[in-house]
Design a protein around this motif. Structure first.
Motif, mmCIF file in Angstrom:
data_model
loop_
_atom_site.group_PDB
_atom_site.id
_atom_site.type_symbol
_atom_site.label_atom_id
_atom_site.label_comp_id
_atom_site.label_asym_id
_atom_site.label_seq_id
_atom_site.Cartn_x
_atom_site.Cartn_y
_atom_site.Cartn_z
ATOM 1 N N GLY A 32 0.805 -1.226 0.000
ATOM 2 C CA GLY A 32 0.000 0.000 0.000
ATOM 3 C C GLY A 32 0.836 1.273 0.000
ATOM 4 O O GLY A 32 0.326 2.351 -0.316
ATOM 5 N N TYR A 33 2.119 1.163 0.377
ATOM 6 C CA TYR A 33 2.995 2.339 0.364
ATOM 7 C C TYR A 33 3.552 2.570 -1.031
ATOM 8 O O TYR A 33 3.415 1.723 -1.917
ATOM 9 C CB TYR A 33 4.162 2.148 1.350
ATOM 10 N N HIS A 34 4.196 3.698 -1.215
ATOM 11 C CA HIS A 34 4.854 4.034 -2.485
ATOM 12 C C HIS A 34 6.344 4.190 -2.222
ATOM 13 O O HIS A 34 6.737 4.801 -1.222
ATOM 14 C CB HIS A 34 4.293 5.350 -3.028
ATOM 15 N N LEU A 36 9.715 5.969 -2.536
ATOM 16 C CA LEU A 36 10.001 7.401 -2.700
ATOM 17 C C LEU A 36 11.474 7.628 -2.995
ATOM 18 O O LEU A 36 12.333 6.865 -2.554
ATOM 19 C CB LEU A 36 9.672 8.168 -1.407
ATOM 20 N N VAL A 142 6.483 3.470 13.432
ATOM 21 C CA VAL A 142 5.473 4.465 13.824
ATOM 22 C C VAL A 142 5.038 5.285 12.607
ATOM 23 O O VAL A 142 3.868 5.621 12.448
ATOM 24 C CB VAL A 142 6.022 5.388 14.940
ATOM 25 N N GLY A 143 5.970 5.595 11.711
ATOM 26 C CA GLY A 143 5.625 6.371 10.512
ATOM 27 C C GLY A 143 6.847 6.568 9.631
ATOM 28 O O GLY A 143 7.972 6.589 10.128
ATOM 29 N N SER A 144 6.601 6.741 8.327
ATOM 30 C CA SER A 144 7.695 6.801 7.351
ATOM 31 C C SER A 144 8.638 7.985 7.577
ATOM 32 O O SER A 144 9.815 7.914 7.240
ATOM 33 C CB SER A 144 7.126 6.905 5.940
ATOM 34 N N ARG A 160 10.085 3.708 1.695
ATOM 35 C CA ARG A 160 8.858 4.521 1.757
ATOM 36 C C ARG A 160 9.150 5.863 2.437
ATOM 37 O O ARG A 160 8.251 6.567 2.887
ATOM 38 C CB ARG A 160 7.722 3.755 2.454
ATOM 39 N N THR A 187 -2.916 12.298 4.228
ATOM 40 C CA THR A 187 -1.839 11.775 3.372
ATOM 41 C C THR A 187 -2.333 10.608 2.496
ATOM 42 O O THR A 187 -2.099 10.610 1.278
ATOM 43 C CB THR A 187 -0.624 11.371 4.235
ATOM 44 N N PRO A 188 -3.030 9.597 3.069
ATOM 45 C CA PRO A 188 -3.512 8.506 2.214
ATOM 46 C C PRO A 188 -4.408 9.001 1.084
ATOM 47 O O PRO A 188 -4.355 8.478 -0.038
ATOM 48 C CB PRO A 188 -4.305 7.611 3.182
ATOM 49 N N TYR A 191 -2.162 10.360 -1.728
ATOM 50 C CA TYR A 191 -1.532 9.245 -2.457
ATOM 51 C C TYR A 191 -2.569 8.507 -3.318
ATOM 52 O O TYR A 191 -2.260 8.069 -4.425
ATOM 53 C CB TYR A 191 -0.838 8.271 -1.504
HETATM 54 O O1 C5P Z 1 4.084 6.103 7.043
HETATM 55 P P1 C5P Z 1 2.892 6.901 7.388
HETATM 56 O O2 C5P Z 1 2.042 6.236 8.430
HETATM 57 O O3 C5P Z 1 3.212 8.312 7.751
HETATM 58 O O4 C5P Z 1 2.028 6.978 6.076
HETATM 59 C C1 C5P Z 1 0.694 7.434 6.086
HETATM 60 C C2 C5P Z 1 0.004 6.995 4.806
HETATM 61 O O5 C5P Z 1 0.567 7.699 3.686
HETATM 62 C C3 C5P Z 1 0.163 5.540 4.457
HETATM 63 O O6 C5P Z 1 -0.829 4.761 5.083
HETATM 64 C C4 C5P Z 1 0.003 5.549 2.938
HETATM 65 O O7 C5P Z 1 -1.348 5.639 2.570
HETATM 66 C C5 C5P Z 1 0.649 6.863 2.541
HETATM 67 N N1 C5P Z 1 2.066 6.701 2.160
HETATM 68 C C6 C5P Z 1 2.380 6.064 0.965
HETATM 69 N N2 C5P Z 1 3.695 5.924 0.605
HETATM 70 C C7 C5P Z 1 4.687 6.411 1.395
HETATM 71 C C8 C5P Z 1 4.386 7.059 2.612
HETATM 72 C C9 C5P Z 1 3.056 7.201 2.958
HETATM 73 O O8 C5P Z 1 1.492 5.631 0.232
HETATM 74 N N3 C5P Z 1 5.950 6.261 1.011
#
Ligand code: C5P
Length: 312
Positions: A32-34, A36, A142-144, A160, A187-188, A191
C-alpha cells in the motif's frame, strides 16, 4: 504527600518540521505504500513533548491546531512511547504533554515530529540505551517520516521514506510556510489521488535528482529554487484548489519558488534571504492572500532533549 513518581523529573524533547525539497513518487507497492526518492530538510518550526512519569498512559495537547490532534490510542507520540516501552522493557507509564507549533495535517510531518520527540524524551527518562539503527527501525514502525525527524538536517529518504542518508548541505535557507485554512489533507487521500491520476499508466521507479543535491551543496537559494519538485503537487492542488492560488501569490510577491510541502496542503515558499522572507510574509498577509504565515529557516537539528523541561 509527594509520590515517588513526582520525584522523578520530567523530560522535554523538541522535534522539527520537515519540507521535501524533492518528492519523487513511484508506483503503489503491494503493502500500500509508495517507493520514494525524496530529499528532506528539517526546518525551524518545532513541537515539544514532555514525558512525565504517571500512573497511566495518556497525553494532552496545547498550541497550534491542538483541538484537531487525537489524544487517544491513535496519537502518534503515545504510539511511539508505548512501542519504546515494550521493546526496551521500561514499562513505567508516562503522560505526554505535547505543545504544537507545526500545522496539523499540513504536509510538514507534525504528528511524526511528536513521535520523534516522544522517543527521545522517553529514552532519556527511562535511560534506555538503544543503538541508533534500532531506534530508527522502531521509529519507522510508527511512521515513514519519523526516522528523518530523529536525524534532522538535510537527507535523502528512500524506501517509503524511512531509509535516511544524510547529504552534504551548505548554507541556511529562508522559508515562508503558508498553512491553507480549513481541514488539512489526509496523506492517504493524496496518495490515492496520485494513483487514480496514473491509473493504467506505468509509473517509473523514482530516482533522486542530481540537481537538488548540487543545489544544497552550493548553498545558493536560487539554485535550490530551480530544483524544487513534488510529484504529489498536482493531486494536492486538485483536492484543494486554494493551494494553487497561494502558490501564485507567493511567486507574485517575490518568492524564488513555491511548492506544496509533502502531501500538503501547506505551501512552502523559498526566499532569497531573511529580509526577503520577512517582506514576503508581510505581503502575503497584508494583501489578504494568506491568513497566516510561518517563517522558518533550515536545515536544523533533529529531535533533541531540552536542557530544562518545558513547564506546561
Ligand atoms: O508512514 P505513514 O504512516 O506516515 O504513512 C501514512 C500513509 O501515507 C500511508 O498509510 C500511505 O497511505 C501513505 N504513504 C504512501 N507511501 C509512502 C508514505 C506514505 O502511500 N511512502
Amino acid at each position: 504527600m509527594t509520590s515517588a513518581l513526582e520525584l522523578q523529573p520530567a523530560v522535554t524533547a523538541r522535534a522539527p518540521a520537515k519540507v521535501n525539497l524533492e518528492l519523487g513518487v513511484g508506483p503503489r507497492r503491494d503493502d500500500g505504500y509508495h517507493d520514494l526518492a525524496t530529499v528532506y530538510q528539517a526546518v525551524g518550526l518545532h513541537d515539544d513533548v514532555t514525558a512525565a512519569p504517571a500512573d497511566e498512559w495518556g497525553c494532552t495537547v496545547t498550541g497550534r491546531d491542538a483541538g484537531s490532534v487525537p489524544t487517544d490510542e491513535g496519537n502518534l507520540a503515545l504510539v511511539a512511547a508505548r512501542l519504546l516501552a515494550e521493546r526496551s522493557g521500561a514499562r513505567q507509564p508516562v503522560h505526554l504533554s505535547i505543545h504544537k507549533q507545526i500545522p496539523v495535517a499540513g504536509g510538514m510531518a507534525g504528528g511524526s515530529a511528536d513521535a520523534a520527540a516522544a522517543l527521545v524524551a522517553c529514552q532519556e527518562l527511562w535511560s534506555v540505551a538503544m543503538e541508533r539503527d534500532e531506534l530508527d527501525r522502531l521509529a519507522a514502525e510508527v511512521g515513514s517520516d519519523v526516522p528523518f525527524l530523529l536525524h534532522g538536517g538535510t537527507a535523502v529518504g528512500s524506501g517509503r521514506g524511512e531509509l535516511v542518508t544524510p547529504v552534504l548541505a551548505q548554507g541556511t535557507y529562508h522559508w515562508v510556510f503558508v498553512p491553507v485554512p480549513g481541514e488539512g489533507l489526509s496523506t492517504p487521500e493524496v496518495y490515492a489521488a496520485f494513483d487514480a491520476r496514473h491509473e493504467g499508466r506505468r509509473v517509473s521507479e523514482p530516482t533522486p535528482g542530481a540537481e537538488v543535491m548540487s543545489a544544497v551543496r552550493s548553498g545558493d537559494p536560487s539554485a535550490l529554487a530551480a530544483a524544487l519538485s513534488n510529484d504529489l503537487q498536482p493531486d494536492a492542488v486538485a483536492l484543494q484548489p486554494r493551494i494553487g492560488e497561494i502558490i501564485g501569490a507567493a511567486l507574485e510577491f517575490g518568492a524564488l519558488a513555491a511548492i506544496v510541502s509533502g502531501s500538503g496542503p501547506t505551501v512552502a515558499a523559498l526566499a532569497s534571504g531573511q529580509e526577503a522572507a520577512i517582506d514576503l510574509a508581510v505581503s502575503l498577509t497584508a494583501s489578504g492572500a494568506a491568513e497566516d504565515v510561518l517563517r522558518a529557516t533550515g536545515p536544523v537539528h533533529g529531535a533533541q532533549v531540552l536542557p530544562t523541561p518545558r513547564l506546561t
